[in-house]
Design an enzyme around this catalytic site. Structure first.
Site, PDB file in Angstrom:
ATOM      1  N   ARG A  22       0.857  -1.184   0.000  1.00 16.03           N
ATOM      2  CA  ARG A  22       0.000   0.000   0.000  1.00 16.03           C
ATOM      3  C   ARG A  22       0.892   1.232   0.000  1.00 16.03           C
ATOM      4  O   ARG A  22       2.006   1.199   0.555  1.00 16.03           O
ATOM      5  CB  ARG A  22      -0.870   0.021   1.265  1.00 16.03           C
ATOM      6  CG  ARG A  22      -1.992  -0.985   1.272  1.00 16.03           C
ATOM      7  CD  ARG A  22      -3.136  -0.538   0.367  1.00 16.03           C
ATOM      8  NE  ARG A  22      -4.274  -1.433   0.434  1.00 16.03           N
ATOM      9  CZ  ARG A  22      -4.547  -2.377  -0.469  1.00 16.03           C
ATOM     10  NH1 ARG A  22      -3.742  -2.568  -1.500  1.00 16.03           N
ATOM     11  NH2 ARG A  22      -5.625  -3.123  -0.361  1.00 16.03           N
TER      12      ARG A  22
ATOM     13  N   HIS B 110      -1.823   1.098  -9.370  1.00 17.69           N
ATOM     14  CA  HIS B 110      -2.521   0.114  -8.528  1.00 17.69           C
ATOM     15  C   HIS B 110      -3.223  -0.961  -9.381  1.00 17.69           C
ATOM     16  O   HIS B 110      -4.439  -1.126  -9.331  1.00 17.69           O
ATOM     17  CB  HIS B 110      -3.530   0.814  -7.602  1.00 17.69           C
ATOM     18  CG  HIS B 110      -3.866  -0.002  -6.383  1.00 17.69           C
ATOM     19  ND1 HIS B 110      -3.993   0.532  -5.122  1.00 17.69           N
ATOM     20  CD2 HIS B 110      -4.095  -1.336  -6.230  1.00 17.69           C
ATOM     21  CE1 HIS B 110      -4.302  -0.429  -4.259  1.00 17.69           C
ATOM     22  NE2 HIS B 110      -4.360  -1.567  -4.914  1.00 17.69           N
TER      23      HIS B 110
HETATM   24  C1  GLV Z   1      -5.889  -4.565  -3.959  1.00 15.32           C
HETATM   25  O1  GLV Z   1      -5.104  -3.724  -3.698  1.00 15.32           O
HETATM   26  C2  GLV Z   1      -6.375  -5.532  -3.036  1.00 15.32           C
HETATM   27  O2  GLV Z   1      -6.345  -5.305  -1.808  1.00 15.32           O
HETATM   28  O3  GLV Z   1      -6.819  -6.600  -3.493  1.00 15.32           O
END
Ligand code: GLV
Length: 308
Positions: free
Chosen positions: A223, A271
């Site tokens: 993250r 992401h």
């Molecule tokens: C994506 O970031 C997830 O948590 O699957």
């Protein structure tokens, strides 16, 4: 007894078609549609709706459509409503691909070749054999373990670090804060796959970078909140770190004028390391609902004290 989905609407339409076949008796709504709020028992959500419990007072089970649950405020979920993280296998497969991509990009000098391409410069960099490139993975949950196994297959010496002890064949596993310095000292490429919790926020900071060997590379697929961005930029600018591959940032989306976009030693993806696959996610959700109805233990049940 309905199920609400609140996440990417395009994939939501795929969930709907799959559920119509696999569970035709389960009423299903894609947020902001909810049907009768008093009939909602199950929620599959990326970000929970505000005031979820007052909106759906009979909710019994919440499933994160992603592997991470840091977007949930646990204090707003009553203890009797279990929160489950998505364990469908498509997520691990995507994450393995991305981490291999990141590690191989660093191992094979892609950051340099992108800069050279932009400058029209033909300059060969000597190869480092995989068995001389030590790769370390932070976080040995399902994703971290799968990534370690695949990386070991390339011949990299792979080690892993986890909060609690783990054993993975062919991988040197270390656990706990005391073991972190020795782990970091042996990482030419560091991959972060930690869950984001109060303990791991800002984990990738100047002190940690200083413990890595000079010239180490970083892949962050955890993250954005794991990384102290100015510390990374300072470590890259001083040459202590050689390059970074980031799939996650803080904030997301990263503003167009953010210094990370412009940094020549950073590759950024938006992401996308892994995406929950509707086919397998729907199976996991139906299985979880079924087990919940039967009062059986739930795979992926979040321990709220631990934070994942
Ligand atoms: C994506 O970031 C997830 O948590 O699957």
């Amino acid at each position: 007894m309905s199920l609400i989905y609140k996440a990417d609407p395009v994939r939501g339409a795929e969930w709907k078609a799959l559920l119509a076949q696999k569970a035709p008796d389960l009423p299903f709504h894609i947020w902001p549609e909810t049907g009768d709020p008093a009939a909602v028992r199950y929620l599959a959500v990326w970000e929970p709706p505000p005031d979820m419990m007052s909106r759906f007072p009979k909710a019994e089970l919440v499933i994160s459509v992603g592997a991470g649950v840091d977007q949930f405020d646990f204090s707003r979920l009553p203890p009797q409503v279990p929160l489950v993280r998505m364990l469908e296998p498509g997520i691990a497969q995507g994450m393995v691909e991305y981490c291999v991509l990141g590690v191989l990009s660093l191992h094979r000098h892609l950051v340099d070749y992108v800069a050279n391409r932009n400058a029209g410069r033909w300059a060969q960099i000597r190869l480092v054999p995989a068995d001389r490139r030590r790769v370390g993975v932070l976080g040995l949950g399902r994703l971290g373990e799968a990534v370690c196994r695949k990386l070991a297959g390339f011949g990299f010496p792979v080690s892993g670090w986890n909060r609690s002890p783990r054993t993975i064949e062919g991988v040197t596993c270390r656990a706990g804060a005391d073991a972190l310095p020795a782990f970091l000292a042996a990482c030419d490429i560091l991959v972060c796959l930690l869950p984001l919790t109060e303990e791991t926020r800002g984990f990738l900071n100047a002190e940690l970078f200083a413990r890595l060997p000079r010239g180490a590379g970083l892949v962050n697929a955890g993250r954005g909140g794991h990384l102290i961005q100015p510390d990374l930029i300072a470590a890259l600018d001083s040459g202590h770190l050689s390059a970074a591959v980031l799939d996650v940032t803080d904030p997301e989306p990263l503003p167009a004028d953010h210094p990370l976009w412009l940094h020549p030693r950073v590759l950024i993806t938006p992401h996308v390391a892994s995406m929950t696959r509707p086919e397998t996610a729907v199976d996991f959700v139906l299985e979880t609902i079924d087990r919940h109805r039967k009062g059986l233990p739930l795979a992926g049940l979040v321990d709220r004290r631990r934070g994942y």
